[in-house]
Design a protein around this motif. Sequence first.
Motif, PDB file in Angstrom:
ATOM      1  N   ALA A  82       3.444  10.614  -0.359  1.00  0.00           N
ATOM      2  CA  ALA A  82       3.375  11.549   0.763  1.00  0.00           C
ATOM      3  C   ALA A  82       2.308  11.157   1.770  1.00  0.00           C
ATOM      4  CB  ALA A  82       3.104  12.960   0.247  1.00  0.00           C
ATOM      5  N   ALA A  83       1.312  10.398   1.326  1.00  0.00           N
ATOM      6  CA  ALA A  83       0.233   9.972   2.221  1.00  0.00           C
ATOM      7  C   ALA A  83      -0.466   8.772   1.606  1.00  0.00           C
ATOM      8  CB  ALA A  83      -0.768  11.103   2.446  1.00  0.00           C
ATOM      9  N   ARG A  84      -1.064   7.961   2.471  1.00  0.00           N
ATOM     10  CA  ARG A  84      -1.833   6.814   1.991  1.00  0.00           C
ATOM     11  C   ARG A  84      -3.073   6.640   2.844  1.00  0.00           C
ATOM     12  NH1 ARG A  84       2.885   4.222   3.897  1.00  0.00           N
ATOM     13  NH2 ARG A  84       3.558   3.907   1.750  1.00  0.00           N
ATOM     14  N   ILE A  85      -4.137   6.203   2.190  1.00  0.00           N
ATOM     15  CA  ILE A  85      -5.384   5.856   2.856  1.00  0.00           C
ATOM     16  C   ILE A  85      -5.668   4.402   2.506  1.00  0.00           C
ATOM     17  CG2 ILE A  85      -7.841   6.358   3.120  1.00  0.00           C
ATOM     18  CD1 ILE A  85      -7.184   9.190   1.984  1.00  0.00           C
ATOM     19  N   ILE A  86      -5.656   3.532   3.500  1.00  0.00           N
ATOM     20  CA  ILE A  86      -5.875   2.109   3.268  1.00  0.00           C
ATOM     21  C   ILE A  86      -7.326   1.800   3.614  1.00  0.00           C
ATOM     22  CG2 ILE A  86      -5.092  -0.234   3.735  1.00  0.00           C
ATOM     23  CD1 ILE A  86      -2.979   1.646   2.526  1.00  0.00           C
ATOM     24  N   GLY A  87      -8.150   1.682   2.592  1.00  0.00           N
ATOM     25  CA  GLY A  87      -9.573   1.486   2.796  1.00  0.00           C
ATOM     26  C   GLY A  87     -10.367   2.646   2.220  1.00  0.00           C
ATOM     27  N   GLN A  88     -11.654   2.628   2.483  1.00  0.00           N
ATOM     28  CA  GLN A  88     -12.549   3.634   1.918  1.00  0.00           C
ATOM     29  C   GLN A  88     -12.250   5.011   2.473  1.00  0.00           C
ATOM     30  OE1 GLN A  88     -16.679   3.059   2.859  1.00  0.00           O
ATOM     31  NE2 GLN A  88     -17.184   5.139   2.240  1.00  0.00           N
ATOM     32  N   LEU A  89     -12.200   5.996   1.571  1.00  0.00           N
ATOM     33  CA  LEU A  89     -12.077   7.390   1.962  1.00  0.00           C
ATOM     34  C   LEU A  89     -13.389   7.839   2.598  1.00  0.00           C
ATOM     35  CD1 LEU A  89     -10.541  10.106   1.864  1.00  0.00           C
ATOM     36  CD2 LEU A  89     -11.481  10.424  -0.440  1.00  0.00           C
ATOM     37  N   GLU A  90     -13.324   8.251   3.852  1.00  0.00           N
ATOM     38  CA  GLU A  90     -14.541   8.553   4.600  1.00  0.00           C
ATOM     39  C   GLU A  90     -15.123   9.920   4.288  1.00  0.00           C
ATOM     40  OE1 GLU A  90     -16.203   6.507   6.335  1.00  0.00           O
ATOM     41  OE2 GLU A  90     -14.789   4.841   6.406  1.00  0.00           O
ATOM     42  N   SER A  91     -14.277  10.894   3.956  1.00  0.00           N
ATOM     43  CA  SER A  91     -14.796  12.235   3.684  1.00  0.00           C
ATOM     44  C   SER A  91     -13.864  12.974   2.745  1.00  0.00           C
ATOM     45  CB  SER A  91     -14.961  13.036   4.984  1.00  0.00           C
ATOM     46  OG  SER A  91     -13.702  13.425   5.496  1.00  0.00           O
ATOM     47  N   ALA A  92     -14.434  13.919   2.009  1.00  0.00           N
ATOM     48  CA  ALA A  92     -13.630  14.724   1.089  1.00  0.00           C
ATOM     49  C   ALA A  92     -12.617  15.572   1.844  1.00  0.00           C
ATOM     50  CB  ALA A  92     -14.554  15.610   0.244  1.00  0.00           C
ATOM     51  N   ALA A 120       3.250  -1.997  -5.704  1.00  0.00           N
ATOM     52  CA  ALA A 120       3.059  -3.097  -4.757  1.00  0.00           C
ATOM     53  C   ALA A 120       3.742  -2.846  -3.421  1.00  0.00           C
ATOM     54  CB  ALA A 120       3.567  -4.404  -5.373  1.00  0.00           C
ATOM     55  N   GLY A 121       4.861  -2.157  -3.413  1.00  0.00           N
ATOM     56  CA  GLY A 121       5.561  -1.885  -2.176  1.00  0.00           C
ATOM     57  C   GLY A 121       5.062  -0.657  -1.441  1.00  0.00           C
ATOM     58  N   GLN A 122       4.085   0.045  -2.032  1.00  0.00           N
ATOM     59  CA  GLN A 122       3.612   1.296  -1.458  1.00  0.00           C
ATOM     60  C   GLN A 122       2.272   1.173  -0.747  1.00  0.00           C
ATOM     61  OE1 GLN A 122       5.638   3.778  -1.480  1.00  0.00           O
ATOM     62  NE2 GLN A 122       7.111   2.961  -2.944  1.00  0.00           N
ATOM     63  N   THR A 123       1.461   0.190  -1.133  1.00  0.00           N
ATOM     64  CA  THR A 123       0.145   0.007  -0.525  1.00  0.00           C
ATOM     65  C   THR A 123      -0.280  -1.443  -0.715  1.00  0.00           C
ATOM     66  OG1 THR A 123      -2.138   0.865  -0.462  1.00  0.00           O
ATOM     67  CG2 THR A 123      -1.116   0.637  -2.632  1.00  0.00           C
ATOM     68  N   PRO A 124      -0.996  -2.035   0.221  1.00  0.00           N
ATOM     69  CA  PRO A 124      -1.445  -3.416   0.054  1.00  0.00           C
ATOM     70  C   PRO A 124      -2.578  -3.499  -0.968  1.00  0.00           C
ATOM     71  CG  PRO A 124      -2.293  -2.526   2.107  1.00  0.00           C
ATOM     72  CD  PRO A 124      -1.378  -1.486   1.542  1.00  0.00           C
ATOM     73  N   LEU A 125      -2.288  -3.992  -2.156  1.00  0.00           N
ATOM     74  CA  LEU A 125      -3.278  -4.005  -3.228  1.00  0.00           C
ATOM     75  C   LEU A 125      -4.389  -5.014  -2.987  1.00  0.00           C
ATOM     76  CD1 LEU A 125      -0.987  -3.603  -6.361  1.00  0.00           C
ATOM     77  CD2 LEU A 125      -2.216  -1.846  -5.085  1.00  0.00           C
ATOM     78  N   SER A 126      -4.238  -5.865  -1.967  1.00  0.00           N
ATOM     79  CA  SER A 126      -5.334  -6.763  -1.606  1.00  0.00           C
ATOM     80  C   SER A 126      -6.431  -6.024  -0.856  1.00  0.00           C
ATOM     81  CB  SER A 126      -4.806  -7.915  -0.751  1.00  0.00           C
ATOM     82  OG  SER A 126      -4.208  -7.422   0.433  1.00  0.00           O
ATOM     83  N   ALA A 127      -6.125  -4.863  -0.302  1.00  0.00           N
ATOM     84  CA  ALA A 127      -7.108  -4.044   0.416  1.00  0.00           C
ATOM     85  C   ALA A 127      -7.574  -2.932  -0.505  1.00  0.00           C
ATOM     86  CB  ALA A 127      -6.501  -3.471   1.694  1.00  0.00           C
ATOM     87  N   VAL A 128      -8.749  -3.101  -1.062  1.00  0.00           N
ATOM     88  CA  VAL A 128      -9.269  -2.158  -2.048  1.00  0.00           C
ATOM     89  C   VAL A 128     -10.594  -1.617  -1.528  1.00  0.00           C
ATOM     90  CG1 VAL A 128     -10.000  -1.906  -4.457  1.00  0.00           C
ATOM     91  CG2 VAL A 128      -8.168  -3.488  -3.877  1.00  0.00           C
ATOM     92  N   PRO A 129     -10.816  -0.305  -1.638  1.00  0.00           N
ATOM     93  CA  PRO A 129      -9.963   0.689  -2.280  1.00  0.00           C
ATOM     94  C   PRO A 129      -8.811   1.133  -1.391  1.00  0.00           C
ATOM     95  CG  PRO A 129     -11.899   1.748  -1.362  1.00  0.00           C
ATOM     96  CD  PRO A 129     -12.089   0.271  -1.142  1.00  0.00           C
TER      97      PRO A 129
END
Length: 211
Positions: A187-197, A166-175
Amino acid sequence: MTLGRAQRPRAAQRPRARRAASALLALGLVAGLAACTNDPLADAYREGDEKGYIAGDGRVVEIAESDRTEPVEFEGVLDIGGTVTSDELRGDVVVVNFWYAACAPCRVEAPVLEEVNEEFAGDGVRFLGVNLYDGADAARAFADTYGVTYPSALAIEDGSIKLAFAGQTPLSAVPSTLVLDKQGRVAARIIGQLESASILSTLVSDSVDAP
C-alpha cells in the motif's frame, strides 16, 4: 508460527564454511553493538558521511487500492527463533523494514520504527524486519542496542524472502520500508531512511482504517 519467541530451528545441512563465517561476523557485530553507547557510524551518517551503502532518497509513495499488485507471498526464519509466513499475517496491516546491522541510516531510523510499532500495538498492525546480511546473534544484538522489540526474518537463512520482495522495492537501497494492507498488498513504500514517526504513522493509519 506467530511473531513471538520460540525455539530456533536449525537449517538443514548448512555448509560448515558458511556457519563459521557467519559466527565470526556475528561475534564482531555483537561486540561492536554491545560496546556502543554513542554510535560513531550513525553520527557520521547524520553529518553527511554516506560511505558503505547505497542510500535511497527517502521518497514516500502511496499506492491507490486500484493500482496495487497481488499480495506478497513470503516465508522466513526469524532471529528470535521459529518462522513466519505471509499467510499468518494476513488480515493485519504489516510494516516490513529492510535493514542490516552495519547500515548507518538503519541505526538512525530504528527508534522511529519502534515508536510507531508501540503506537499501534494491539491495533491489528504487525512489524517485521528483514535483515539482508546478518545472522541471528548480530540481529538480536542490534535489536537490544536500539530498543527494537519486533522480530526480523534472516535472508541468510532463507533467501526466498528477498526474492518475494524484489519486485516491490529496490533491495540495493537500504533501509527501505513497505506497508502491506490487510490483504497483503503493498500500500505504501519508503525508499531510504524514515525521516519521522508521523510519516509512517499516517501511512499505517490509512491502511488500518481501510475496509
